[in-house]
Design a protein around this motif. Structure first.
Motif, PDB file in Angstrom:
ATOM      1  N   VAL A  51      -4.331  29.191 -14.614  1.00  0.00           N
ATOM      2  CA  VAL A  51      -3.267  29.796 -13.477  1.00  0.00           C
ATOM      3  C   VAL A  51      -4.015  29.577 -12.183  1.00  0.00           C
ATOM      4  N   ILE A  52      -3.851  28.659 -11.366  1.00  0.00           N
ATOM      5  CA  ILE A  52      -4.618  28.491 -10.209  1.00  0.00           C
ATOM      6  C   ILE A  52      -3.757  29.220  -9.088  1.00  0.00           C
ATOM      7  N   GLY A  53      -4.396  30.275  -8.653  1.00  0.00           N
ATOM      8  CA  GLY A  53      -3.702  31.150  -7.761  1.00  0.00           C
ATOM      9  C   GLY A  53      -3.579  32.466  -8.328  1.00  0.00           C
ATOM     10  N   ALA A  54      -4.244  32.592  -9.608  1.00  0.00           N
ATOM     11  CA  ALA A  54      -3.847  33.976 -10.504  1.00  0.00           C
ATOM     12  C   ALA A  54      -4.445  35.006  -9.437  1.00  0.00           C
ATOM     13  N   SER A  55      -3.780  36.325  -9.349  1.00  0.00           N
ATOM     14  CA  SER A  55      -4.044  37.066  -8.336  1.00  0.00           C
ATOM     15  C   SER A  55      -3.877  38.372  -8.862  1.00  0.00           C
ATOM     16  N   THR A  56      -4.785  39.506  -8.306  1.00  0.00           N
ATOM     17  CA  THR A  56      -4.885  40.944  -8.727  1.00  0.00           C
ATOM     18  C   THR A  56      -3.712  41.727  -8.036  1.00  0.00           C
ATOM     19  N   ASN A  57      -2.846  41.066  -7.329  1.00  0.00           N
ATOM     20  CA  ASN A  57      -1.925  41.472  -6.182  1.00  0.00           C
ATOM     21  C   ASN A  57      -0.468  41.384  -6.955  1.00  0.00           C
TER      22      ASN A  57
ATOM     23  N   ALA B 164       2.261  41.479  -5.867  1.00  0.00           N
ATOM     24  CA  ALA B 164       3.235  40.937  -5.137  1.00  0.00           C
ATOM     25  C   ALA B 164       3.336  39.618  -5.321  1.00  0.00           C
ATOM     26  N   LYS B 165       2.129  38.916  -5.752  1.00  0.00           N
ATOM     27  CA  LYS B 165       1.783  37.539  -5.713  1.00  0.00           C
ATOM     28  C   LYS B 165       2.640  36.750  -6.899  1.00  0.00           C
ATOM     29  N   VAL B 166       3.060  35.554  -6.657  1.00  0.00           N
ATOM     30  CA  VAL B 166       3.363  34.614  -7.736  1.00  0.00           C
ATOM     31  C   VAL B 166       2.511  34.597  -8.989  1.00  0.00           C
ATOM     32  N   GLY B 167       1.018  34.138  -8.350  1.00  0.00           N
ATOM     33  CA  GLY B 167       0.196  34.073  -9.518  1.00  0.00           C
ATOM     34  C   GLY B 167      -0.080  35.422 -10.360  1.00  0.00           C
TER      35      GLY B 167
ATOM     36  N   PRO C 202      -7.521  32.466 -15.493  1.00  0.00           N
ATOM     37  CA  PRO C 202      -7.084  32.679 -14.248  1.00  0.00           C
ATOM     38  C   PRO C 202      -8.124  32.234 -13.452  1.00  0.00           C
ATOM     39  N   ILE C 203      -7.458  31.544 -12.235  1.00  0.00           N
ATOM     40  CA  ILE C 203      -8.409  30.914 -11.344  1.00  0.00           C
ATOM     41  C   ILE C 203      -8.213  31.494  -9.902  1.00  0.00           C
ATOM     42  N   ASN C 204      -9.385  32.037  -9.405  1.00  0.00           N
ATOM     43  CA  ASN C 204      -9.468  32.816  -8.058  1.00  0.00           C
ATOM     44  C   ASN C 204     -10.796  32.678  -7.273  1.00  0.00           C
ATOM     45  N   PRO C 205     -10.848  32.174  -6.513  1.00  0.00           N
ATOM     46  CA  PRO C 205     -12.357  32.237  -5.656  1.00  0.00           C
ATOM     47  C   PRO C 205     -12.832  33.565  -5.218  1.00  0.00           C
ATOM     48  N   LYS C 206     -11.835  34.748  -5.362  1.00  0.00           N
ATOM     49  CA  LYS C 206     -12.463  35.990  -4.895  1.00  0.00           C
ATOM     50  C   LYS C 206     -12.332  36.987  -5.912  1.00  0.00           C
TER      51      LYS C 206
ATOM     52  N   VAL D 207      -0.195  25.502 -10.916  1.00  0.00           N
ATOM     53  CA  VAL D 207      -0.696  25.576  -9.631  1.00  0.00           C
ATOM     54  C   VAL D 207       0.301  26.673  -8.452  1.00  0.00           C
ATOM     55  N   SER D 208      -0.477  27.750  -8.120  1.00  0.00           N
ATOM     56  CA  SER D 208       0.316  28.604  -7.430  1.00  0.00           C
ATOM     57  C   SER D 208      -0.493  29.017  -6.044  1.00  0.00           C
ATOM     58  N   ILE D 209      -0.931  28.165  -5.429  1.00  0.00           N
ATOM     59  CA  ILE D 209      -1.508  28.340  -4.052  1.00  0.00           C
ATOM     60  C   ILE D 209      -0.828  27.609  -3.003  1.00  0.00           C
ATOM     61  N   PRO D 210      -0.920  27.998  -1.813  1.00  0.00           N
ATOM     62  CA  PRO D 210      -0.005  27.322  -0.680  1.00  0.00           C
ATOM     63  C   PRO D 210      -0.226  25.722  -0.628  1.00  0.00           C
ATOM     64  N   ALA D 211       0.888  25.020   0.092  1.00  0.00           N
ATOM     65  CA  ALA D 211       0.712  23.536  -0.043  1.00  0.00           C
ATOM     66  C   ALA D 211      -0.511  22.980   0.396  1.00  0.00           C
TER      67      ALA D 211
ATOM     68  N   ASN E 201       7.375  22.735  -6.491  1.00  0.00           N
ATOM     69  CA  ASN E 201       8.801  23.236  -6.407  1.00  0.00           C
ATOM     70  C   ASN E 201       9.244  23.825  -7.266  1.00  0.00           C
ATOM     71  N   VAL E 202       8.650  24.401  -8.353  1.00  0.00           N
ATOM     72  CA  VAL E 202       9.297  24.821  -9.612  1.00  0.00           C
ATOM     73  C   VAL E 202       8.953  26.372  -9.870  1.00  0.00           C
ATOM     74  N   PHE E 203       9.775  26.832 -10.738  1.00  0.00           N
ATOM     75  CA  PHE E 203       9.366  28.427 -11.022  1.00  0.00           C
ATOM     76  C   PHE E 203       8.439  28.516 -12.362  1.00  0.00           C
TER      77      PHE E 203
ATOM     78  N   GLY F  28      15.491  25.870  -9.051  1.00  0.00           N
ATOM     79  CA  GLY F  28      14.564  26.945  -9.522  1.00  0.00           C
ATOM     80  C   GLY F  28      15.126  28.310  -9.203  1.00  0.00           C
ATOM     81  N   ALA F  29      15.847  28.558  -8.356  1.00  0.00           N
ATOM     82  CA  ALA F  29      16.378  30.041  -7.974  1.00  0.00           C
ATOM     83  C   ALA F  29      17.193  30.254  -9.155  1.00  0.00           C
ATOM     84  N   LEU F  30      18.337  29.243  -9.507  1.00  0.00           N
ATOM     85  CA  LEU F  30      19.311  29.663 -10.502  1.00  0.00           C
ATOM     86  C   LEU F  30      18.669  29.836 -11.838  1.00  0.00           C
TER      87      LEU F  30
HETATM   88  N1  ACO Z   1      -7.826  28.211  -6.148  1.00  0.00           N
HETATM   89  C1  ACO Z   1      -7.488  29.290  -6.650  1.00  0.00           C
HETATM   90  N2  ACO Z   1      -7.154  30.168  -6.005  1.00  0.00           N
HETATM   91  C2  ACO Z   1      -6.868  30.260  -4.535  1.00  0.00           C
HETATM   92  C3  ACO Z   1      -7.098  29.157  -4.025  1.00  0.00           C
HETATM   93  C4  ACO Z   1      -7.844  27.927  -4.820  1.00  0.00           C
HETATM   94  N3  ACO Z   1      -8.208  26.871  -4.170  1.00  0.00           N
HETATM   95  N4  ACO Z   1      -7.089  29.400  -2.943  1.00  0.00           N
HETATM   96  C5  ACO Z   1      -6.487  30.553  -2.898  1.00  0.00           C
HETATM   97  N5  ACO Z   1      -6.492  31.005  -3.809  1.00  0.00           N
HETATM   98  C6  ACO Z   1      -5.890  32.637  -4.354  1.00  0.00           C
HETATM   99  C7  ACO Z   1      -5.794  33.368  -3.020  1.00  0.00           C
HETATM  100  O1  ACO Z   1      -6.965  33.843  -2.640  1.00  0.00           O
HETATM  101  C8  ACO Z   1      -4.719  34.294  -3.546  1.00  0.00           C
HETATM  102  O2  ACO Z   1      -5.202  34.957  -4.211  1.00  0.00           O
HETATM  103  P1  ACO Z   1      -5.463  36.752  -3.667  1.00  0.00           P
HETATM  104  O3  ACO Z   1      -3.946  37.299  -3.640  1.00  0.00           O
HETATM  105  O4  ACO Z   1      -6.169  37.410  -4.785  1.00  0.00           O
HETATM  106  O5  ACO Z   1      -6.182  36.786  -2.398  1.00  0.00           O
HETATM  107  C9  ACO Z   1      -3.737  33.373  -4.493  1.00  0.00           C
HETATM  108  O6  ACO Z   1      -4.489  32.211  -4.785  1.00  0.00           O
HETATM  109  C10 ACO Z   1      -2.455  32.885  -3.912  1.00  0.00           C
HETATM  110  O7  ACO Z   1      -2.721  32.387  -2.404  1.00  0.00           O
HETATM  111  P2  ACO Z   1      -1.936  32.701  -1.300  1.00  0.00           P
HETATM  112  O8  ACO Z   1      -2.491  32.358  -0.229  1.00  0.00           O
HETATM  113  O9  ACO Z   1      -1.997  34.552  -1.180  1.00  0.00           O
HETATM  114  O10 ACO Z   1      -0.422  32.315  -1.516  1.00  0.00           O
HETATM  115  P3  ACO Z   1       0.666  33.127  -1.919  1.00  0.00           P
HETATM  116  O11 ACO Z   1       0.932  33.535  -3.360  1.00  0.00           O
HETATM  117  O12 ACO Z   1       1.381  33.978  -0.803  1.00  0.00           O
HETATM  118  O13 ACO Z   1       1.823  31.955  -2.019  1.00  0.00           O
HETATM  119  C11 ACO Z   1       2.785  30.096  -3.283  1.00  0.00           C
HETATM  120  C12 ACO Z   1       1.339  30.688  -2.864  1.00  0.00           C
HETATM  121  C13 ACO Z   1       3.599  31.130  -4.273  1.00  0.00           C
HETATM  122  C14 ACO Z   1       2.568  28.753  -4.242  1.00  0.00           C
HETATM  123  C15 ACO Z   1       3.669  29.826  -2.013  1.00  0.00           C
HETATM  124  O14 ACO Z   1       2.718  29.020  -1.198  1.00  0.00           O
HETATM  125  C16 ACO Z   1       4.827  29.183  -2.277  1.00  0.00           C
HETATM  126  O15 ACO Z   1       4.838  27.829  -2.487  1.00  0.00           O
HETATM  127  N6  ACO Z   1       5.915  30.014  -2.689  1.00  0.00           N
HETATM  128  C17 ACO Z   1       7.072  29.345  -3.187  1.00  0.00           C
HETATM  129  C18 ACO Z   1       7.188  29.347  -4.513  1.00  0.00           C
HETATM  130  C19 ACO Z   1       8.571  28.788  -5.081  1.00  0.00           C
HETATM  131  O16 ACO Z   1       9.542  29.394  -4.594  1.00  0.00           O
HETATM  132  N7  ACO Z   1       8.647  27.887  -5.858  1.00  0.00           N
HETATM  133  C20 ACO Z   1       9.875  27.100  -6.391  1.00  0.00           C
HETATM  134  C21 ACO Z   1      10.245  27.798  -7.487  1.00  0.00           C
HETATM  135  S1  ACO Z   1      11.883  28.050  -7.766  1.00  0.00           S
HETATM  136  C22 ACO Z   1      12.720  29.249  -6.636  1.00  0.00           C
HETATM  137  O17 ACO Z   1      13.225  28.453  -5.768  1.00  0.00           O
HETATM  138  C23 ACO Z   1      12.694  30.303  -7.248  1.00  0.00           C
END
Ligand code: ACO
Length: 701
Positions: A12-18, A20-23, A41-45, A70-74, A126-128, A158-160
């Motif tokens: 899980v790339i972007g797995a978080s301890t928070n 509120a996060k998708v990961g 879980p993959i998280n650099p921090k 993959v659950s990290i910003p675009a 863009n998937v859930f 995705g939302a539906l």
């Molecule tokens: N590798 C691993 N983890 C990383 C990396 C990396 N290269 N870079 C950052 N991270 C970590 C971050 O540090 C963060 O962890 P933290 O909470 O411990 O700090 C975690 O990954 C997530 O990164 P954030 O920058 O906090 O991103 P956030 O979680 O806010 O958003 C997300 C990421 C959810 C993918 C967002 O960009 C997004 O696209 N949201 C929309 C998702 C969506 O709706 N998809 C469609 C689904 S269907 C529907 O409509 C419901």
């Protein structure tokens, strides 16, 4: 696909301890569903996420990774995908939004290219996430609590889809898989169908679609899949406004709804109106055996509800068993004097639970009764708790051999029974229409399965000759054929056209009219005038030389006034076609499905009546006859009020020919015969007007 639905390990790339996060939620759901594979879980921090050791990147993981979510910003995604490639990850599920759906097409393409270069497949972006019962894997950021079962849901929204997690749980609908396709950058519905048709847990597949991309492949896949499993589709964008909303929502154009509807039926797919209707159908289809025939019996303890079920049967195409003697004999033992053994079999409000059970058992034993609709209105005579046992037992005894649907109507105790039995996977409904509609869906699927698969024989079409005609027009930079060229093309196809020739001057026109024989029709020939009638370029029913000469002068005058610079090459003189039933046969490259063919009521009312049907091309004669029988005005071709039956065979042959032409010549975008005048059986038909549009000269050459 095995690695997507049954991965041995998941990163899980972007797995978080928070929380509120998708990961965070993905890891939590994987754990809550007791995913038996390894979670990375993959998280650099962080060194640890939810008690599991975390890694700074996938390349730092020692073990193999089958699937990476993959659950990290675009803007960070491409790099992460590259690392997954290096690590040897097999499948990617890119949850991240912000790609082609918002116009960021380039970044999405880069991700696909990198993934392909490493042999990885991508679901999304863009998937859930994904749920797969075969591996107890809830890798979504949904609310959790998915019930395992036999219904696979593939959704474009995705939302539906994510909301369906909670909804299916409330409805006690068990899932074998839940997947959203998002932007379909790589994996699309057809890929998922290919997997699900082989998946033993999946009994029925439900698709939610907004637009169709690569429709020709979808059609080919659905045709195969529906021979083995039921497929229910909900497609939004039925209304014009809905279609616009869908197009802007997904970035893909929603196809014309009429075409979608007809093509889905051609493929044996059941189209539901709403999500609720689809849920009802899949609930029933997932557990019901296929019937041996169409005859159904309604057993009820209430007359009113029985009549409602009869109405619903007509609406949803459920046939009711009708041999009155057999009905009387079968149910006489349990029937009170004032009851009715006619179908609906009405045991009346006085019926005991025992009478009811015996009646259902009688349906099961009678080989000519193929399914049962069991209705119950709450009364004081009936112990509702005892009733739950009867329904459970009846369902069990029917489950191997005959479909049975239940509809119960009453108060709190009845509602409790419905909930209880649903939890056990028994298809039971509160509303009688919902119950009958579900049986109707099964009957429709059964009819499709019972029909033989069409072997399409290609008619002999001289494609090089067609291309020579198109090339001549293309050389003049025209994307359409003039009347005499269209007539040439019709000749190549063997389409019966009225006799005609082009006259370059008045003398030639008179000579030709005399050769053909009056009455004749005169039409202007000019590459500058497409809509001849609008320009006053058509004269009908000319009966002698004098009328012909007057018409010639009038046409030249009107066309000059309509378009002063138009080059008039002459006039076409054609046999005046005698009236027949006016039909339309057309074929076109549909933006969603590619080559499609159309048939319907033709002539000038075609736009008003919209009595047309479509099929994905090419088709054989069997489908052509089905199309003809599908239009509302079919009785006109069968002959009304003592008229003779029309030459349906000729029409069917022409539909198949156009369907093959449009498939063989993708440069032809539209070909339309309107009207095609159809005469009595044996007398054939005449293609009165043939229009052909094609794409630019390059493709043609
Ligand atoms: N590798 C691993 N983890 C990383 C990396 C990396 N290269 N870079 C950052 N991270 C970590 C971050 O540090 C963060 O962890 P933290 O909470 O411990 O700090 C975690 O990954 C997530 O990164 P954030 O920058 O906090 O991103 P956030 O979680 O806010 O958003 C997300 C990421 C959810 C993918 C967002 O960009 C997004 O696209 N949201 C929309 C998702 C969506 O709706 N998809 C469609 C689904 S269907 C529907 O409509 C419901």
């Amino acid at each position: 696909m095995e690695y997507l639905f049954s991965p041995r390990s998941v990163a899980v790339i972007g797995a978080s301890t928070n929380p509120a996060k998708v990961g965070y939620n993905i890891v939590a759901n994987l754990r809550a569903a007791a995913y038996p594979g390894v979670i990375y879980p993959i998280n650099p921090k962080s060194d640890e996420v939810q008690g599991i050791r975390a890694y700074p990147s996938v390349t730092a993981v020692e073990g193999n990774i089958d699937l990476a979510l993959v659950s990290i910003p675009a803007h960070l995604t491409l790099k992460a995908v590259e690392e997954c490639g290096k690590k040897g990850v097999k499948h990617l599920v890119v949850i991240t939004s912000g790609f082609s759906e918002v116009g960021n097409i380039e970044e999405e393409q880069k991700i696909v290219e990198v993934a392909r270069s490493y042999g990885m497949r991508i679901l999304g972006p863009n998937v859930f996430g994904i749920y797969s019962a075969s591996k107890s894997m809830d890798a979504t950021f949904g609310p959790g609590g998915i019930l395992p079962g036999n219904v696979a849901i593939v959704t474009q929204s995705g939302a539906l889809g994510i909301a369906m997690i909670g909804k299916t749980a409330v409805e006690s609908l068990g899932l074998s898989a839940l997947v959203s396709v998002g932007n379909k950058s790589d994996i699309d519905e057809a890929d998922l169908l290919e997997y699900l048709v082989e998946d033993p847990l999946t009994h029925v597949i439900m698709l939610y679609m907004e637009g169709v991309k690569n429709g020709a492949r979808l059609v080919e896949t659905l045709k195969r899949v529906t021979r083995r499993k039921h497929v229910v589709v909900i497609k939004s964008g039925r209304s014009k406004r809905g279609a616009m909303a869908a197009a802007s929502h997904t970035g893909s154009l929603a196809g014309a709804d009429g075409v979608f509807d007809d093509v889905m039926r051609q493929c044996g797919v059941l189209r539901a109106e709403s999500v609720q209707e689809a849920f009802n159908w899949v609930r029933f289809l997932a557990s019901a055996p296929l019937p041996d025939g169409e005859a159904s019996v309604i057993v009820t303890n209430g007359g009113g509800i029985g009549v409602l079920a009869t109405d619903a049967s007509e609406k949803y195409g459920v046939e009711l068993y009708n041999d009155q003697q057999v009905l009387k004999k079968t149910f006489s033992e349990v029937m009170p004097d004032f009851g009715s053994s006619k179908n609906p079999v009405d045991l009346t409000g006085q019926a005991s639970a025992d009478d009811y059970a015996k009646s259902l058992a009688a349906v099961l034993e009678q080989p000519d009764m193929h399914s049962a609709i069991a209705l119950y209105c709450e009364t004081g005579m009936f112990d509702t708790d005892q009733f739950a046992k009867i329904l459970r037992d009846s369902h069990a005894s029917f489950s191997k051999s005959k479909p049975i649907v239940f509809s119960l109507f009453g108060g709190g105790r009845v509602e409790a029974v419905i909930r209880e039995l649903r939890r056990e996977g028994i298809p039971i409904f509160g509303d009688v229409y919902e119950a009958v509609a579900s049986l109707g869906a099964l009957q429709q699927s059964w009819r499709h399965l019972s029909s033989s698969e069409e072997q399409i024989e290609a008619p002999d079409i001289d494609v090089p000759a067609v291309r020579r005609i198109l090339s001549k027009a293309a050389a003049e930079d025209r994307g359409f054929l003039l009347a005499h060229e269209a007539a040439e093309l019709a000749d190549v196809l063997g389409l019966p056209m009225p006799q005609s020739s082009v006259a370059r001057n008045l003398d030639e026109a008179v000579e030709m009219a005399q050769d053909i024989g009056y009455p004749v029709v005169m039409k202007v020939v000019s590459k500058d005038i497409v809509h001849k009638s609008d320009a006053g370029g058509v004269a009908l029913d000319l009966v002698n030389d004098k009328e012909l000469i007057d018409a010639y002068q009038a046409i030249v005058r009107s066309c000059r006034a309509y378009k002063p610079n138009a080059v008039i090459e002459g006039v076409e003189i054609a046999e005046m076609v005698r009236p027949g039933v006016e039909t339309i046969v057309g074929a076109r490259q549909d933006p969603s499905f590619g080559p499609t063919v159309m048939f319907g009521l033709g002539g000038i009312y075609v736009e008003v009546m919209k009595d047309v049907v479509f099929r994905a091309a090419p088709i054989g004669l069997q489908t052509a006859y089905e199309m003809i029988a599908d239009v509302r005005s079919y009785p006109l071709l069968l002959g009304v009020r003592g008229e003779a039956r029309k030459d349906i065979d000729t029409v069917a042959t022409m539909i198949t020919k156009l369907s093959h032409l449009i498939s063989l010549c993708p440069e032809i975008t539209d070909i339309e015969i309107n009207p095609l005048a159809v005469y009595d059986h044996g007398d054939g038909a005449k293609a009165v007007d043939v229009r052909v549009l094609f794409t630019g000269s390059k493709e043609v050459e």
